[in-house]
Design a protein around this motif. Structure first.
Motif, short mmCIF file in Angstrom:
data_model
loop_
_atom_site.label_atom_id
_atom_site.label_comp_id
_atom_site.label_asym_id
_atom_site.label_seq_id
_atom_site.Cartn_x
_atom_site.Cartn_y
_atom_site.Cartn_z
N ALA A 21 48.15 60.82 39.83
CA ALA A 21 47.47 60.00 40.83
C ALA A 21 46.37 59.07 40.13
O ALA A 21 46.25 57.93 40.59
N LEU A 22 45.76 59.51 39.27
CA LEU A 22 44.77 58.72 38.44
C LEU A 22 45.68 57.70 37.75
O LEU A 22 45.13 56.50 37.86
N ALA A 23 46.58 57.63 37.36
CA ALA A 23 47.23 56.65 36.57
C ALA A 23 47.90 55.53 37.66
O ALA A 23 47.45 54.50 37.46
N ALA A 24 48.12 55.98 38.75
CA ALA A 24 48.85 55.21 39.79
C ALA A 24 47.65 54.20 40.32
O ALA A 24 47.57 53.16 40.61
N THR A 25 46.53 55.00 40.76
CA THR A 25 45.22 54.45 41.51
C THR A 25 44.65 53.38 40.57
O THR A 25 44.14 52.42 40.84
N LEU A 26 44.54 53.64 39.24
CA LEU A 26 43.94 52.87 38.23
C LEU A 26 44.83 51.56 37.92
O LEU A 26 44.13 50.55 38.11
N ALA A 27 46.02 51.59 38.17
CA ALA A 27 47.08 50.56 38.03
C ALA A 27 46.55 49.69 39.20
O ALA A 27 46.55 48.49 39.12
N ARG A 28 46.65 50.36 40.29
CA ARG A 28 46.25 49.70 41.54
C ARG A 28 45.29 48.99 41.81
O ARG A 28 44.72 48.11 41.87
N LEU A 29 43.87 49.60 40.97
CA LEU A 29 42.68 49.00 40.98
C LEU A 29 42.69 47.82 40.18
O LEU A 29 42.05 46.66 40.78
N GLU A 30 43.49 47.82 38.99
CA GLU A 30 43.45 46.47 38.16
C GLU A 30 44.20 45.38 39.32
O GLU A 30 43.67 44.41 38.98
N ARG A 31 45.38 45.73 39.92
CA ARG A 31 46.01 44.85 40.62
C ARG A 31 45.18 44.30 41.55
O ARG A 31 45.09 42.94 41.76
N VAL A 32 44.83 45.22 42.38
CA VAL A 32 43.70 44.63 43.77
C VAL A 32 42.55 43.91 43.22
O VAL A 32 42.05 43.15 43.86
N GLY A 33 41.90 44.42 42.08
CA GLY A 33 40.61 43.73 41.49
C GLY A 33 41.15 42.11 41.35
O GLY A 33 40.26 41.48 41.53
N GLU A 34 42.21 42.16 40.72
CA GLU A 34 42.45 40.86 40.18
C GLU A 34 42.64 39.89 41.43
O GLU A 34 42.08 38.52 41.71
N ARG A 35 43.44 40.27 42.39
CA ARG A 35 43.62 39.61 43.59
C ARG A 35 42.27 39.29 44.43
O ARG A 35 41.89 38.42 44.97
#
Length: 134
Positions: free
Chosen positions: A107-121
């Motif tokens: 879950a950490l790997a998935a949410t961290l990747a999501r954080l990077e995507r959402v952060g950029e947007r």
């Protein structure tokens, strides 16, 4: 069972969309402007955006090299995001913290990747908003 009729058919597979709209709460900015004044609020938004954009790409490194500082760093991202109305980014940062504190590596790997995507947007959305307001 596989069926082919022109397009390649797939068995019951769910497709996860990697795109998620960045939710922005303009009321938070209005609240900030009212509380500290428009000029100071603009400066605070600029500083928060800079901190977020500086920290997001470093989070995997912090996790690997300084796991003790990881939660504090992600919490700062969440706080900055909440301050300036980046609702989705703040929520995803809290999800990263939950995954980290429960030692759920997948879950950490998935949410961290999501954080990077959402952060950029989210950063782009706030910059676009700034461009529209002049």
């Amino acid at each position: 069972m596989w069926r082919t009729s022109g397009a390649q058919a797939r068995p019951n597979i769910s497709e996860l969309r990697l795109e998620e709209p960045a939710r922005f709460n303009p009321e938070r900015l209005e609240e900030l402007c009212h509380r500290i004044g428009e000029v100071r609020a603009e400066a605070e938004v600029a500083h928060a955006l800079q901190r977020i954009s500086d920290v997001l790409p470093t989070l995997p490194i912090v996790l690997y090299e300084q796991p003790g500082a990881f939660a504090v760093t992600v919490d700062q991202v969440a706080g900055d995001a909440e301050l300036i109305g980046m609702a989705t980014l703040a929520r995803v940062a809290r999800d990263v913290l939950d995954s980290f504190t429960t030692n759920n590596d997948v879950a950490l790997a998935a949410t961290l990747a999501r954080l990077e995507r959402v952060g950029e947007r989210s950063i782009l959305a706030v910059w676009d908003l700034e461009d529209l307001s002049g």
